[in-house]
Scaffold this motif. Structure first.
Motif, PDB file in Angstrom:
ATOM      1  N   ASN A  22      10.786  -5.383   0.683  1.00 37.84           N
ATOM      2  CA  ASN A  22      10.420  -5.019  -0.567  1.00 37.84           C
ATOM      3  C   ASN A  22       9.056  -5.638  -0.599  1.00 37.84           C
ATOM      4  OD1 ASN A  22      12.260  -2.800  -0.602  1.00 37.84           O
ATOM      5  ND2 ASN A  22      13.283  -4.119  -2.004  1.00 37.84           N
ATOM      6  N   GLN A  23       8.874  -6.924  -0.576  1.00 41.25           N
ATOM      7  CA  GLN A  23       7.896  -7.796  -1.113  1.00 41.25           C
ATOM      8  C   GLN A  23       6.710  -7.572   0.008  1.00 41.25           C
ATOM      9  OE1 GLN A  23       7.421 -10.099  -3.709  1.00 41.25           O
ATOM     10  NE2 GLN A  23       5.312  -9.856  -2.715  1.00 41.25           N
ATOM     11  N   GLN A  24       7.067  -7.367   1.152  1.00 46.57           N
ATOM     12  CA  GLN A  24       5.895  -7.205   1.986  1.00 46.57           C
ATOM     13  C   GLN A  24       5.319  -5.650   1.800  1.00 46.57           C
ATOM     14  OE1 GLN A  24       7.548  -7.651   5.840  1.00 46.57           O
ATOM     15  NE2 GLN A  24       6.740  -9.831   5.940  1.00 46.57           N
ATOM     16  N   SER A  25       6.166  -4.888   1.466  1.00 48.49           N
ATOM     17  CA  SER A  25       5.614  -3.435   1.190  1.00 48.49           C
ATOM     18  C   SER A  25       4.667  -3.428  -0.001  1.00 48.49           C
ATOM     19  CB  SER A  25       6.953  -2.693   0.938  1.00 48.49           C
ATOM     20  OG  SER A  25       6.490  -1.063   0.331  1.00 48.49           O
ATOM     21  N   GLN A  26       5.175  -4.400  -1.126  1.00 40.01           N
ATOM     22  CA  GLN A  26       4.393  -4.410  -2.418  1.00 40.01           C
ATOM     23  C   GLN A  26       3.133  -4.964  -2.132  1.00 40.01           C
ATOM     24  OE1 GLN A  26       5.486  -3.360  -5.486  1.00 40.01           O
ATOM     25  NE2 GLN A  26       3.292  -3.670  -5.683  1.00 40.01           N
ATOM     26  N   ASN A  27       3.025  -6.031  -1.146  1.00 41.22           N
ATOM     27  CA  ASN A  27       1.782  -6.566  -0.688  1.00 41.22           C
ATOM     28  C   ASN A  27       0.943  -5.397  -0.163  1.00 41.22           C
ATOM     29  OD1 ASN A  27       2.841  -9.153  -1.482  1.00 41.22           O
ATOM     30  ND2 ASN A  27       3.118  -9.841   0.560  1.00 41.22           N
ATOM     31  N   LEU A  28       1.422  -4.890   0.787  1.00 40.32           N
ATOM     32  CA  LEU A  28       0.776  -3.642   1.336  1.00 40.32           C
ATOM     33  C   LEU A  28       0.290  -2.447   0.348  1.00 40.32           C
ATOM     34  CD1 LEU A  28       3.003  -2.652   4.399  1.00 40.32           C
ATOM     35  CD2 LEU A  28       0.646  -3.881   4.571  1.00 40.32           C
ATOM     36  N   ASN A  29       1.323  -2.400  -0.733  1.00 43.33           N
ATOM     37  CA  ASN A  29       0.700  -1.299  -1.880  1.00 43.33           C
ATOM     38  C   ASN A  29      -0.397  -1.984  -2.686  1.00 43.33           C
ATOM     39  OD1 ASN A  29       1.873   1.399  -2.042  1.00 43.33           O
ATOM     40  ND2 ASN A  29       3.887   0.367  -2.466  1.00 43.33           N
ATOM     41  N   ASP A  30      -0.167  -3.107  -2.687  1.00 44.39           N
ATOM     42  CA  ASP A  30      -1.268  -3.826  -3.684  1.00 44.39           C
ATOM     43  C   ASP A  30      -2.744  -3.821  -3.156  1.00 44.39           C
ATOM     44  OD1 ASP A  30       0.423  -4.511  -5.558  1.00 44.39           O
ATOM     45  OD2 ASP A  30       0.746  -6.587  -4.937  1.00 44.39           O
ATOM     46  N   THR A  38      -9.960  -4.634   4.645  1.00 44.52           N
ATOM     47  CA  THR A  38      -9.864  -5.713   5.072  1.00 44.52           C
ATOM     48  C   THR A  38      -8.706  -6.469   5.214  1.00 44.52           C
ATOM     49  OG1 THR A  38     -12.276  -5.914   4.903  1.00 44.52           O
ATOM     50  CG2 THR A  38     -11.058  -7.860   5.691  1.00 44.52           C
ATOM     51  N   LEU A  39      -8.228  -6.546   3.854  1.00 47.62           N
ATOM     52  CA  LEU A  39      -6.773  -7.216   3.533  1.00 47.62           C
ATOM     53  C   LEU A  39      -5.651  -6.291   4.203  1.00 47.62           C
ATOM     54  CD1 LEU A  39      -4.927  -9.355   2.388  1.00 47.62           C
ATOM     55  CD2 LEU A  39      -5.080  -8.174   0.406  1.00 47.62           C
ATOM     56  N   LEU A  40      -5.683  -5.294   3.887  1.00 50.25           N
ATOM     57  CA  LEU A  40      -4.783  -4.376   4.697  1.00 50.25           C
ATOM     58  C   LEU A  40      -4.691  -4.430   6.198  1.00 50.25           C
ATOM     59  CD1 LEU A  40      -2.727  -2.100   4.171  1.00 50.25           C
ATOM     60  CD2 LEU A  40      -4.439  -0.669   4.404  1.00 50.25           C
ATOM     61  N   SER A  41      -5.949  -4.581   6.733  1.00 48.52           N
ATOM     62  CA  SER A  41      -5.797  -4.719   8.134  1.00 48.52           C
ATOM     63  C   SER A  41      -5.397  -6.171   8.706  1.00 48.52           C
ATOM     64  CB  SER A  41      -7.297  -4.614   8.597  1.00 48.52           C
ATOM     65  OG  SER A  41      -7.460  -4.615  10.037  1.00 48.52           O
ATOM     66  N   GLU A  42      -5.429  -7.059   7.815  1.00 48.18           N
ATOM     67  CA  GLU A  42      -5.082  -8.336   8.336  1.00 48.18           C
ATOM     68  C   GLU A  42      -3.664  -8.372   8.161  1.00 48.18           C
ATOM     69  OE1 GLU A  42      -4.276 -12.297   8.765  1.00 48.18           O
ATOM     70  OE2 GLU A  42      -6.085 -11.188   9.286  1.00 48.18           O
ATOM     71  N   LEU A  43      -2.920  -7.765   6.999  1.00 43.18           N
ATOM     72  CA  LEU A  43      -1.817  -7.707   6.785  1.00 43.18           C
ATOM     73  C   LEU A  43      -1.024  -7.070   7.930  1.00 43.18           C
ATOM     74  CD1 LEU A  43      -1.358  -7.159   3.035  1.00 43.18           C
ATOM     75  CD2 LEU A  43      -0.811  -9.139   4.060  1.00 43.18           C
ATOM     76  N   ARG A  51       6.541  -3.498  10.343  1.00 39.53           N
ATOM     77  CA  ARG A  51       7.839  -3.113   9.952  1.00 39.53           C
ATOM     78  C   ARG A  51       8.318  -2.624   8.876  1.00 39.53           C
ATOM     79  NH1 ARG A  51       9.324  -7.700  13.322  1.00 39.53           N
ATOM     80  NH2 ARG A  51      10.247  -8.922  11.287  1.00 39.53           N
ATOM     81  N   SER A  52       7.477  -3.054   7.741  1.00 43.75           N
ATOM     82  CA  SER A  52       7.892  -2.741   6.355  1.00 43.75           C
ATOM     83  C   SER A  52       6.844  -1.660   5.944  1.00 43.75           C
ATOM     84  CB  SER A  52       7.301  -4.007   5.487  1.00 43.75           C
ATOM     85  OG  SER A  52       8.313  -5.050   5.939  1.00 43.75           O
ATOM     86  N   ILE A  53       6.149  -1.032   6.831  1.00 41.14           N
ATOM     87  CA  ILE A  53       5.113  -0.022   6.674  1.00 41.14           C
ATOM     88  C   ILE A  53       5.626   1.082   5.730  1.00 41.14           C
ATOM     89  CG2 ILE A  53       4.855   1.357   8.497  1.00 41.14           C
ATOM     90  CD1 ILE A  53       1.994   1.181   8.324  1.00 41.14           C
ATOM     91  N   GLY A  60       9.169   1.855 -11.591  1.00 42.16           N
ATOM     92  CA  GLY A  60       9.360   3.313 -11.784  1.00 42.16           C
ATOM     93  C   GLY A  60       9.724   4.088 -10.627  1.00 42.16           C
ATOM     94  N   ILE A  61       8.626   4.725  -9.904  1.00 43.95           N
ATOM     95  CA  ILE A  61       9.233   5.483  -8.818  1.00 43.95           C
ATOM     96  C   ILE A  61       8.417   4.763  -7.489  1.00 43.95           C
ATOM     97  CG2 ILE A  61       8.444   7.564  -7.538  1.00 43.95           C
ATOM     98  CD1 ILE A  61       7.971   9.015 -10.261  1.00 43.95           C
ATOM     99  N   PRO A  62       9.405   4.021  -6.701  1.00 45.90           N
ATOM    100  CA  PRO A  62       9.169   3.146  -5.563  1.00 45.90           C
ATOM    101  C   PRO A  62       8.270   4.193  -4.661  1.00 45.90           C
ATOM    102  CG  PRO A  62      11.405   2.455  -6.276  1.00 45.90           C
ATOM    103  CD  PRO A  62      10.725   3.805  -7.112  1.00 45.90           C
ATOM    104  N   VAL A  63       7.237   3.619  -4.045  1.00 46.55           N
ATOM    105  CA  VAL A  63       6.588   4.567  -3.192  1.00 46.55           C
ATOM    106  C   VAL A  63       5.908   3.759  -2.008  1.00 46.55           C
ATOM    107  CG1 VAL A  63       5.652   6.104  -4.802  1.00 46.55           C
ATOM    108  CG2 VAL A  63       4.369   3.985  -4.196  1.00 46.55           C
ATOM    109  N   THR A  64       5.734   4.401  -0.829  1.00 51.20           N
ATOM    110  CA  THR A  64       5.303   3.866   0.581  1.00 51.20           C
ATOM    111  C   THR A  64       3.761   3.688   0.094  1.00 51.20           C
ATOM    112  OG1 THR A  64       4.813   6.012   1.524  1.00 51.20           O
ATOM    113  CG2 THR A  64       6.838   5.148   1.745  1.00 51.20           C
ATOM    114  N   PRO A  65       3.149   2.589   1.093  1.00 52.96           N
ATOM    115  CA  PRO A  65       1.715   2.177   0.894  1.00 52.96           C
ATOM    116  C   PRO A  65       1.077   3.905   1.249  1.00 52.96           C
ATOM    117  CG  PRO A  65       3.006   0.624   1.936  1.00 52.96           C
ATOM    118  CD  PRO A  65       4.001   1.631   1.979  1.00 52.96           C
ATOM    119  N   LEU A  66       1.444   4.400   2.144  1.00 52.10           N
ATOM    120  CA  LEU A  66       0.771   5.746   2.603  1.00 52.10           C
ATOM    121  C   LEU A  66       0.637   6.663   1.340  1.00 52.10           C
ATOM    122  CD1 LEU A  66      -0.665   7.398   4.784  1.00 52.10           C
ATOM    123  CD2 LEU A  66       1.523   8.449   5.174  1.00 52.10           C
TER     124      LEU A  66
END
Length: 310
Positions: A22-30, A38-43, A51-53, A60-66
């Motif tokens: 969840n934390q890694q997904s949140q980082n991707l979402n951020d 650039t940051l997204l590519s680095e992550l 694995r967390s993509i 509210g409504i949890p969502v994927t980065p996509l």
């Protein structure tokens, strides 16, 4: 303090594998939210983040980065996520796909990217609405064309159980484009094979006592004669609408056009065009017409492009 108590405390402060995802997904979402490619590519260069993509995060409504990239229209982030294996038709709690979010946000470039990557143009079977209905409602003719080009169902209905069928629920894209005055969408739907007599199948007639045809809807909502002419040109049954017309009836141009069509037979050329278009499968009808080995002028006529006189 016993060893068991210490173990309980340690387990409370230690992040579980799910929390880490969840934390890694949140980082991707951020990173996606800030459109920081650039940051997204680095992550995503790290296996753990890949694995967390498809994990969901957010209030509210949890969502994927996509889903976030599609909703915000961040094309580069969206493409990068797809390159790294993001699930293209993942659903949120509303059963909405990333494509649905891109259509909702009016992000044509993201819609095209998702469709090219294999997104289902019809959206989710668990959602009452779908991308086509949403595009028509908003009058997004360019988005609608891409959805239809990639095989979206042109006569889609709201996904209600059969027992809930009623005249309002039976109104599909063609109805909505007429009611909301989106002429470009109206014509596109007909070009891609929408049934001009929508709602008049035997099954529907058996369930709904007075189904409303597209012609009736256009007359009821005061649509211009352009709508009536298009329905006539695409083969609508002009005798289906039940009209009570007498000398006191106020006739506008649309009604006058329909009444005239009832007494004037179609030309042979018009009937031939209808016959050929009916023979061509609904799916990818435009592509099929373009591939016909006939003169361009005839292909244009089949596509109702009468800019050149035959």
């Amino acid at each position: 303090m016993s060893l068991m108590d210490i173990s309980k405390i340690f387990s409370l402060v230690q992040c579980s594998e799910e929390d880490e995802d969840n934390q890694q997904s949140q980082n991707l979402n951020d990173a996606v939210s800030s459109n920081d490619v650039t940051l997204l590519s680095e992550l995503l260069s790290h296996e753990s983040y890949r694995r967390s993509i498809n994990a969901r995060s957010g209030w509210g409504i949890p969502v994927t980065p996509l889903r976030t990239a599609a909703a915000l229209g961040h094309l580069k982030c969206l493409e990068l996520l797809l390159e790294h294996g993001a699930e293209i038709d993942s659903l949120d709690v509303k059963a909405q796909t990333p494509l649905f979010s891109a259509v909702s946000g009016k992000h044509l470039d993201c819609v095209v990217a998702l469709l090219k990557a294999g997104a289902d143009p019809n959206g989710s079977q668990y959602n009452n609405c779908c991308p086509v209905l949403l595009a028509v409602l908003e009058g997004q003719a360019d988005v609608l064309q891409e959805l239809l080009r990639f095989g979206a169902e042109v006569d889609v209905r709201p996904k209600l159980p059969y027992w809930a069928t009623h005249p309002t629920a039976c109104r599909g894209p063609l109805y909505m484009s007429a009611v909301y005055g989106h002429l470009d969408c109206f014509k596109l739907l007909l070009l891609y094979g929408a049934n001009p007599n929508f709602n008049c199948s035997e099954k529907m007639l058996a369930k709904v006592k007075q189904p409303k045809t597209a012609l009736e809807v256009c007359l009821h909502y005061g649509c211009g004669k352009e709508y009536i002419q298009l329905l006539i040109d695409f083969g609508a049954d002009v005798y289906l609408p039940k009209l009570t017309v007498d000398k006191t009836t106020e006739q506008n141009e649309a009604l006058a056009l329909l009444l005239k069509e009832r007494v004037c037979p179609k030309t042979l050329m018009s009937q031939s065009r209808l016959a050929i278009r009916r023979y061509i499968p609904v799916a990818n009808k435009q592509l099929a017409i373009e591939s016909l080995d006939i003169p361009l002028m005839l292909r244009n006529y089949l596509n109702h492009d009468t800019s050149e006189v035959i």
